[in-house]
Design an enzyme around this catalytic site. Structure first.
Site, PDB file in Angstrom:
ATOM      1  N   LYS A 177       2.376  -4.634   3.518  1.00 37.26           N
ATOM      2  CA  LYS A 177       3.467  -5.674   2.661  1.00 37.26           C
ATOM      3  C   LYS A 177       3.039  -6.300   1.691  1.00 37.26           C
ATOM      4  O   LYS A 177       1.754  -7.076   0.909  1.00 37.26           O
ATOM      5  CB  LYS A 177       3.580  -7.485   3.945  1.00 37.26           C
ATOM      6  N   GLU A 252     -10.377 -10.793   1.417  1.00 43.59           N
ATOM      7  CA  GLU A 252     -10.618 -10.615   0.134  1.00 43.59           C
ATOM      8  C   GLU A 252      -9.470 -12.062  -1.177  1.00 43.59           C
ATOM      9  O   GLU A 252      -8.590 -11.714  -0.973  1.00 43.59           O
ATOM     10  CB  GLU A 252      -9.918  -9.475  -0.616  1.00 43.59           C
ATOM     11  N   CYS A 286      -9.374 -10.563  -9.943  1.00 39.35           N
ATOM     12  CA  CYS A 286      -9.738 -11.454  -9.414  1.00 39.35           C
ATOM     13  C   CYS A 286     -11.452 -11.369  -9.340  1.00 39.35           C
ATOM     14  O   CYS A 286     -11.537 -12.570  -9.059  1.00 39.35           O
ATOM     15  CB  CYS A 286      -9.704 -11.271  -7.682  1.00 39.35           C
ATOM     16  N   GLU A 385      -9.431 -21.224 -10.200  1.00 41.62           N
ATOM     17  CA  GLU A 385      -8.674 -19.856 -10.328  1.00 41.62           C
ATOM     18  C   GLU A 385      -8.263 -20.425 -11.524  1.00 41.62           C
ATOM     19  O   GLU A 385      -7.159 -20.736 -10.869  1.00 41.62           O
ATOM     20  CB  GLU A 385      -8.692 -18.811  -9.397  1.00 41.62           C
TER      21      GLU A 385
HETATM   22  P1  NAD Z   1      -1.092 -15.123  -2.841  1.00 46.83           P
HETATM   23  O1  NAD Z   1      -1.856 -15.367  -1.456  1.00 46.83           O
HETATM   24  O2  NAD Z   1       0.161 -16.050  -3.650  1.00 46.83           O
HETATM   25  O3  NAD Z   1       0.023 -13.847  -2.180  1.00 46.83           O
HETATM   26  C1  NAD Z   1      -0.464 -12.518  -1.513  1.00 46.83           C
HETATM   27  C2  NAD Z   1      -0.092 -12.201  -0.743  1.00 46.83           C
HETATM   28  O4  NAD Z   1       0.602 -12.475   1.274  1.00 46.83           O
HETATM   29  C3  NAD Z   1       1.321 -11.357  -0.830  1.00 46.83           C
HETATM   30  O5  NAD Z   1       2.067 -10.596  -0.775  1.00 46.83           O
HETATM   31  C4  NAD Z   1       2.047 -12.510  -0.443  1.00 46.83           C
HETATM   32  O6  NAD Z   1       4.072 -12.508   0.210  1.00 46.83           O
HETATM   33  C5  NAD Z   1       1.498 -12.857   1.364  1.00 46.83           C
HETATM   34  N1  NAD Z   1       1.833 -14.072   1.731  1.00 46.83           N
HETATM   35  C6  NAD Z   1       1.952 -15.338   0.515  1.00 46.83           C
HETATM   36  N2  NAD Z   1       2.017 -16.120   2.326  1.00 46.83           N
HETATM   37  C7  NAD Z   1       1.709 -15.791   3.074  1.00 46.83           C
HETATM   38  C8  NAD Z   1       2.136 -16.284   5.244  1.00 46.83           C
HETATM   39  N3  NAD Z   1       1.955 -17.379   4.623  1.00 46.83           N
HETATM   40  N4  NAD Z   1       1.742 -15.228   4.895  1.00 46.83           N
HETATM   41  C9  NAD Z   1       1.425 -14.138   5.577  1.00 46.83           C
HETATM   42  N5  NAD Z   1       1.410 -13.370   3.967  1.00 46.83           N
HETATM   43  C10 NAD Z   1       1.215 -14.133   3.378  1.00 46.83           C
HETATM   44  O7  NAD Z   1      -1.840 -14.191  -3.318  1.00 46.83           O
HETATM   45  P2  NAD Z   1      -1.375 -13.680  -5.654  1.00 46.83           P
HETATM   46  O8  NAD Z   1      -0.634 -14.690  -5.973  1.00 46.83           O
HETATM   47  O9  NAD Z   1      -0.313 -12.889  -5.122  1.00 46.83           O
HETATM   48  O10 NAD Z   1      -2.431 -13.213  -5.939  1.00 46.83           O
HETATM   49  C11 NAD Z   1      -3.094 -13.618  -6.430  1.00 46.83           C
HETATM   50  C12 NAD Z   1      -4.886 -13.999  -6.044  1.00 46.83           C
HETATM   51  O11 NAD Z   1      -5.518 -12.884  -5.246  1.00 46.83           O
HETATM   52  C13 NAD Z   1      -5.874 -14.491  -6.755  1.00 46.83           C
HETATM   53  O12 NAD Z   1      -6.479 -15.602  -5.472  1.00 46.83           O
HETATM   54  C14 NAD Z   1      -6.545 -13.375  -6.487  1.00 46.83           C
HETATM   55  O13 NAD Z   1      -8.615 -14.000  -7.121  1.00 46.83           O
HETATM   56  C15 NAD Z   1      -6.820 -12.738  -5.134  1.00 46.83           C
HETATM   57  N6  NAD Z   1      -7.081 -11.328  -5.337  1.00 46.83           N
HETATM   58  C16 NAD Z   1      -8.674 -11.703  -4.896  1.00 46.83           C
HETATM   59  C17 NAD Z   1      -8.995 -10.117  -4.465  1.00 46.83           C
HETATM   60  C18 NAD Z   1     -10.044 -10.281  -4.599  1.00 46.83           C
HETATM   61  O14 NAD Z   1     -10.472  -8.591  -3.469  1.00 46.83           O
HETATM   62  N7  NAD Z   1     -11.203 -10.767  -3.980  1.00 46.83           N
HETATM   63  C19 NAD Z   1      -8.507  -8.834  -5.340  1.00 46.83           C
HETATM   64  C20 NAD Z   1      -6.956  -8.868  -6.152  1.00 46.83           C
HETATM   65  C21 NAD Z   1      -6.266 -10.631  -6.284  1.00 46.83           C
END
Ligand code: NAD
Length: 500
Positions: A177, A252, A286, A385
């Protein structure tokens, strides 16, 4: 440029399909905020279809049981990703605003992910334990079943392949997804996976929003594990939603990673790495070194040079190969990042460089690379962040204070230490409450090493053998080699028996 598929459809059971409802949403080009593609808007019924296709492929194809076949197909995926690297990079740039020179690097990494895990899957071995000649105990690793892979919008191709490659190499089938703001690379990846001969149903993609497509995937009873990358609060929500079906998780999550520059460091290299570490990938990274701590003795000179460099970063059209920072992913995210920049003076900090929309770019989600000084560690801009091209600078005096300030945050993903004192380098690296430390280095990843965060930055590790640990189930088999003692319950004479 690669033909960007439009509409972007789900990929289920080897076919590109619309949502059952026929619903679609629009994804924008971050450089203009004009519509880029229409995207199938997945709902629970589409997720269910994809999970069924994956479960069927797990039961009926040879995928789970034939590592050599898997390795061959995954190597072919890697080859196709290399052949089309430039197309993938340009499409990713159009979809996310990532500067194309950096998107090319990410496309190379995507191919490496497949090649690396294809090799590793052919070299999997169990463990064995001989017990004094009486037993041989050994372990076998088996794929778990259907995996749900949920990814964010930053560097989508790299992060999708970081999950898909080990998940499939371990013999699972999956439903990916992708994030709703960056659907294109998953659609292109599906084309490549199909062309490489991965059996239908092994790899499926359902597009859509978190609440309507992500949540049903997490709650689905036939999905055994969830690998999630995204925000910490989303990770918490996912763990709650998956509790009723007892999911295995890899999380992550977010980061607010410190860069510690000691006075004895190679300051030229530290400067290059500090600038690259937070302004590459548009700051939407990240592991961005978003909190820079500079030792008192060198603070003024270092920050002066830093400001000069930040002022000169080339902001521009992300398809221009000389661009260093492009537009942010989405207007909502632009407003969120701007919100933190506006908060800085309210909290008592000073925006020393940038902080506005560049005059040359009235449209799209462009933002000047921003440097904030006079920051205290307790401020929200130093704790939360921001996930954009924004660097907060703080000062410290001595090693103890550096470690204390660096650890005084909820997150614990990465840290960067700059010092030429080898003993201090190890002491500090080991004292930091993070999953990853780089010493005198920018963020260079080796795919064999564990990757993941401490504290609010995640649960579990992926990468190399740790990925196989997560994506497989271990069965321990105990085999008796002789006649060991077995207590004979019920074999004793019953009271009264044998008397009289
Ligand atoms: P997000 O949490 O808003 O979304 C991530 C994914 O989760 C999307 O596909 C979204 O549609 C899905 N999602 C949202 N709500 C959900 C739910 N209730 N159930 C299931 N899926 C759901 O994150 P974002 O804004 O897309 O990405 C940025 C974030 O990702 C930042 O916090 C960044 O630090 C983190 N990140 C972490 C790493 C790591 O390896 N630690 C790597 C890259 C990004």
């Amino acid at each position: 440029m690669a033909q960007i598929p439009n509409p972007v459809l789900h990929f289920i059971g080897g076919r590109f399909v619309e949502s059952r409802s026929g619903g679609r949403f629009i994804s924008l080009n971050p450089a203009t905020n004009e519509p880029l593609v229409e995207v199938a808007d997945g709902q629970a019924e589409d997720v269910d279809r994809a999970v069924q296709a994956a479960a069927e492929a797990f039961r009926r194809t040879s995928w789970p049981g034939r590592p050599a076949e898997r390795a061959k197909a995954l190597r072919r995926v890697a080859e196709l990703l290399v052949e089309r690297g430039d197309d993938f990079a340009r499409a990713e740039t159009a979809d996310t605003g990532l500067p194309v020179s950096q998107a090319r690097g990410q496309a190379r990494r995507a191919a490496e992910n497949f090649r690396f895990f294809a090799d590793l899957c052919e070299h999997q071995a169990g463990r064995s334990y001989l017990v004094e000649g009486a037993f041989i105990n050994y372990t076998v690793r088996k794929p778990v079943g259907v995996a749900g892979l949920i990814t964010p919008w930053n560097t989508p191709l790299m992060l999708e392949t970081w999950k898909v490659a080990p998940c499939l190499a371990a013999g699972n089938t999956c439903v990916l997804k992708p994030a709703e703001w960056s659907p294109v690379s998953a659609a292109l990846l599906a084309e490549v996976v199909r062309e490489a001969g991965v059996p239908d149903g092994v790899f499926n993609v359902v597009h859509g929003f978190g609440e309507t497509a992500g949540a049903p995937l997490v709650a689905h009873p036939d999905v055994r594990l969830i690998s999630f990358t995204g925000e910490t609060t989303t990770g918490m929500e996912i763990m709650r939603n998956g509790a009723a079906t007892l999911k295995r998780y890899s999380m992550e999550l977010g980061g607010k990673s410190p860069v510690l520059v000691f006075a004895d460091a190679d300051l030229d290299r530290a400067l290059d790495a500090a600038v690259f570490g937070v302004f590459s990938l548009n700051g939407e990274r990240c592991t961005a070194g978003s909190r820079l701590f500079v030792e008192d003795a060198v603070y003024d000179g270092f920050v002066e040079r830093l400001a000069e460099r930040v002022r000169r970063i080339r902001v521009g059209d992300p398809q221009d190969p000389t661009t260093e920072v492009g537009p942010l992913i989405h207007p909502d995210h632009w407003r969120r990042v701007m919100g933190y920049i506006e908060l800085a003076p309210e909290e008592g900090a000073t925006v020393a460089v940038g902080g506005r929309r560049p005059e040359a770019f009235p449209d799209g989600n462009y933002l000047e690379p921003t440097l904030i000084v006079d920051v205290e560690n307790g401020m929200r801009i130093a704790q939360e962040e921001i996930f954009g091209p924004v660097l907060t600078v703080l000062r410290f005096s001595g090693e103890d204070e550096a470690v204390r300030l660096a650890n005084d945050v909820k997150y614990g993903l990465a840290a960067y230490v700059w010092t030429n004192d080898v003993r201090r380098a190890h002491r500090v690296a080991q004292s930091l409450e993070v999953g990853l430390v780089w010493v005198n280095s920018q963020n260079v990843r080796d795919l064999r090493t564990p990757f993941g965060g401490a504290k609010w930055s995640g649960i579990g590790r992926e990468g190399g053998e740790d990925s196989f640990e997560f994506y497989t189930e271990t069965t321990t088999i105990h085999v008796a080699l002789g006649d060991h003692a077995i207590p004979r319950f019920g074999a004793a004479e019953a009271p009264g028996e044998g008397r009289g």
